[in-house]
Write an enzyme that holds these catalytic residues in place. Structure first.
Site, PDB file in Angstrom:
ATOM      1  N   ASP A  39       0.822  -1.202   0.000  1.00  0.00           N
ATOM      2  CA  ASP A  39       0.000   0.000   0.000  1.00  0.00           C
ATOM      3  C   ASP A  39       0.864   1.264   0.000  1.00  0.00           C
ATOM      4  O   ASP A  39       2.094   1.212  -0.050  1.00  0.00           O
ATOM      5  CB  ASP A  39      -1.015  -0.016   1.148  1.00  0.00           C
ATOM      6  N   LYS A  61      -3.788   3.479  -1.256  1.00  0.00           N
ATOM      7  CA  LYS A  61      -4.815   4.504  -1.088  1.00  0.00           C
ATOM      8  C   LYS A  61      -4.151   5.653  -0.340  1.00  0.00           C
ATOM      9  O   LYS A  61      -3.538   5.447   0.701  1.00  0.00           O
ATOM     10  CB  LYS A  61      -5.994   3.990  -0.262  1.00  0.00           C
ATOM     11  N   MET A 174      -5.376  10.309   9.967  1.00  0.00           N
ATOM     12  CA  MET A 174      -6.105  10.676   8.754  1.00  0.00           C
ATOM     13  C   MET A 174      -6.917  11.962   8.942  1.00  0.00           C
ATOM     14  O   MET A 174      -8.055  12.070   8.487  1.00  0.00           O
ATOM     15  CB  MET A 174      -7.021   9.515   8.311  1.00  0.00           C
TER      16      MET A 174
END
Length: 257
Positions: A39, A61, A174
């Site tokens: 990732d 992502k 995030m």
């Protein structure tokens, strides 16, 4: 005659970023892989340490830019396991910390494919630690709370409010793009002098850490890249950062407070 390989999947935590912070078990499993799906939070330095004779496929992502949907990733894991044998899904941090590992496991097991999990060092702990910020400190904070900034629909998690009302150390993942809104939300329940740290590229050579307070952090937003992931730490333990006192003293002197 070539022996057909057993289809298995390993979910391996790559750690917080630096290539030498992956576990020994993680590296051992990677050496037995027939294909690696990695990732966006896996460092290039680590990838260069891995075998060059097997496929390494990016399925990352980052900041809303997805190379594959989660459903497509699930399908790829099964397809490659059936084609190659041992698939390693290499995830940044730990597979079970906002990694959607449960969905991948459930999908693979529905096809009768065994899945093994190798824990990784979570960035939520390692990155603040690397900056000298403890998660707990006697007499200051007796707990820490790791949370995502927003829910699937874009709204704030209720955990943000619940944690803000307590004295816990808050670690927000995030949340860089909504830093200002997060600060405004937390500031409703904690004083403007509450220390805060924003850390990007944690444990890497280009790591950046900005320390301030809830009342002053907005003055630093121009130095924070919203296109890069980062970690927000809020709580009195941030005052343990070596630069915190110096930053705040300099600010007072030059602002004329």
């Amino acid at each position: 005659m070539e022996v057909e390989k057993e289809a298995i999947i390993s979910l391996v935590g790559a750690g917080p970023g630096a290539k030498d912070l992956i576990t020994l078990r993680g590296m051992k499993v990677l050496q037995s892989a027939d294909v690696i799906l990695y990732d966006a939070l896996v460092s290039n330095d680590l990838l260069q340490e891995l075998r060059s004779d097997i496929p390494k496929i990016y399925i990352g992502k980052r900041c809303g830019k997805h190379s594959h949907t989660q459903e497509e990733i699930n399908e790829l894991l099964v397809a490659y396991a059936l084609q190659y044998g041992h698939v390693v899904r290499l995830k940044g941090g730990d597979p079970f910390v906002f990694g959607r590992a449960n969905e991948e496991i459930a999908y693979a097991e529905a096809f009768g494919i065994s899945v093994y999990v190798v824990p990784g060092i979570s960035s939520s702990l390692a990155v603040p630690t690397g900056q000298g910020i403890p998660m707990t400190k006697r007499g200051v904070s007796s707990s820490f709370w790791v949370m995502t900034a927003t829910m699937k629909d874009g709204s704030f998690s209720k955990d943000l409010e619940y944690a803000s009302r307590s004295s816990t150390t808050m670690v927000v993942l995030m949340g860089i793009k909504k830093l200002v809104q997060i600060v405004d939300e937390v500031n409703q329940y904690r004083g403007s002098l509450t220390p805060i740290a924003v850390i990007q590229n944690g444990t890497l050579g280009n790591e950046q850490c900005i320390v301030a307070t809830l009342g002053t952090i907005k003055d630093y937003v121009g130095r924070i890249s919203i296109d890069m992931p980062g970690i927000i730490v809020i709580g009195d333990v941030v005052a343990e950062h070596p630069a915190f006192f110096e930053e705040e003293v300099q600010r007072v002197l030059y602002s004329g407070y």
